[in-house]
Design an enzyme around this catalytic site. Structure first.
Site, PDB file in Angstrom:
ATOM      1  N   SER A 146      79.630  40.149  43.831  1.00 62.26           N
ATOM      2  CA  SER A 146      80.816  40.971  44.085  1.00 62.26           C
ATOM      3  C   SER A 146      81.277  40.915  45.534  1.00 62.26           C
ATOM      4  O   SER A 146      82.434  41.230  45.838  1.00 62.26           O
ATOM      5  CB  SER A 146      80.536  42.431  43.706  1.00 62.26           C
TER       6      SER A 146
ATOM      7  N   ASP B 147      82.796  51.489  49.126  1.00 62.32           N
ATOM      8  CA  ASP B 147      82.394  52.287  47.965  1.00 62.32           C
ATOM      9  C   ASP B 147      80.902  52.569  47.917  1.00 62.32           C
ATOM     10  O   ASP B 147      80.381  52.982  46.897  1.00 62.32           O
ATOM     11  CB  ASP B 147      82.820  51.574  46.676  1.00 62.32           C
TER      12      ASP B 147
ATOM     13  N   HIS C 121      79.882  47.931  48.843  1.00 61.97           N
ATOM     14  CA  HIS C 121      80.687  46.859  49.414  1.00 61.97           C
ATOM     15  C   HIS C 121      81.368  47.330  50.692  1.00 61.97           C
ATOM     16  O   HIS C 121      81.568  48.526  50.889  1.00 61.97           O
ATOM     17  CB  HIS C 121      81.734  46.394  48.396  1.00 61.97           C
TER      18      HIS C 121
END
Length: 373
Positions: free
Chosen positions: A38, A342, A345
């Site tokens: 991610s 968040d 990240h």
């Protein structure tokens, strides 16, 4: 006469500058092929599974675009630096343009193949061996179809003129960390590194010659792990980060560095670059105000309250019923002041600072720079 000459000269300079900006400098690399999780997923996971909800994408794109951030990721800033468009996800079936490479990264990807399904472990099925197979299939399709006049595929010589970027391994490190502890994770780390170097060698056979491998971030500073991983007050350093977990990451990074050095010797005409993202991120966590940031171990987007603003039951942009109450994880109004987006990240602001750092001095081994004309 002198003033007139100066004005005319100034006009020429402005016109030349305009066309340089308009046309852009031509850099030595014409594309990017990215492998990751991610941290560098530009939308692959969200084309395979449900779309990333708002407020993801709020800063730059003004809408969700499959990135786990408020805006651009490090891979986006690398693309900007070499003068190519943002790299299309390999899994994006509509609207992709692969003339400058492809992005195989997906959220929750691991280096090693997961032993259970996404719905059991939370890990993506698109682990690094799958991403490599996708790359091999992509090259075969380019070799076969480019001569037929495809408008979305690169020329076959792109594979020797591209950057091959890796930002993966964090999920191998953290997925079982809360259950097994650091000692339970360590035995598989050499396998993780071996899979990365084996992948580089396979990509070399496909024509790849320049490989940028980012090391692991200082996870002991991330809000999500500060909330979820067991530790005591003695394990917290002066910057609010967990000492033991960050030390374990450093051990992994040293092993990765050594393995890449060995791979470089085996591929003497290739550039195998160790990228010290860890050093750049740790600098942000320890000295944020030196880089124009304010908040480090607190998430911008969350509903956790407390010192970290992270609730593992309500992830950024989601609403869930918790203890009889509907809770929504909302974003702060100033993500440009945060390191963490968040809890897991980083923000666009942090990504840009890291990329500026790693293309500066002292963050790559061997030293690496991109030449543009």
């Amino acid at each position: 006469m002198g003033i007139l000459f100066m004005l005319q000269h100034f006009r020429v300079v402005v016109i030349v500058a305009f066309f340089v900006v308009l046309c852009g400098a031509k850099c030595e690399y014409e594309g990017i092929f990215n492998f990751g999780d991610s941290n560098s997923d530009t939308g692959g996971f969200w084309w395979a599974f449900p779309e990333a909800p708002p407020p993801n994408g709020m800063t730059y794109f003004k809408r969700p675009v499959g990135r786990a951030s408020d805006g651009r990721l490090m891979i986006d800033f690398i693309a900007e630096r070499i003068g190519v468009p943002f790299v299309s996800p390999y899994l994006k079936s509509v609207g992709s343009d692969y003339r400058h490479g492809a992005n195989y990264a997906t959220l929750a990807s691991t280096v090693l193949l997961p032993q259970t399904s996404l719905f059991v472990s939370g890990l993506s099925p698109f682990a690094l061996p799958i991403q490599l197979n996708q790359m091999k299939h992509f090259k075969a399709q380019v070799d076969q179809l480019y001569s037929q006049g495809s408008y979305v595929l690169p020329p076959p010589d792109i594979f020797g003129k591209s950057l091959y970027t890796f930002y993966i391994g964090q999920n191998d490190f953290t997925s079982d960390l809360a259950k097994t502890g650091i000692e339970g994770v360590k035995p598989r780390l050499p396998l993780v590194i071996s899979q990365i170097t084996d992948t580089i060698k396979e990509l070399y056979k496909l024509g790849g010659r320049t490989f940028l491998v980012q090391n692991l971030a200082p996870i002991g500073c991330y809000p999500a792990f500060l909330v979820q991983l067991p530790h005591d007050d003695k394990d917290i350093d002066q910057f609010g980060c967990m000492i033991s977990y960050n030390n374990a990451v450093v051990e992994y990074n040293i092993m990765l560095h050594d393995a890449l050095n060995q791979t470089r010797q085996e591929l003497p005409d290739a550039k195998v670059i160790y990228v010290d993202s860890h050093k750049a991120l740790l600098e942000l966590f320890q000295h944020p105000t030196s880089h124009g940031l304010k908040y480090v171990t607190v998430a911008c987007c969350g509903n956790g309250g407390g010192p970290y603003n992270y609730n593992p039951k309500v992830f950024c942009g989601n609403t869930k019923l918790v203890n009889g109450q509907n809770l929504t994880a909302l974003a702060c109004e100033d993500p440009e002041n945060y390191v963490s987006w968040d809890g897991i990240h980083v923000t666009e602001a942090a990504s840009k600072i890291v990329v500026d750092s790693i293309f500066g001095d002292g963050f790559t081994d061997p030293p690496f720079e991109i030449h543009c004309s």
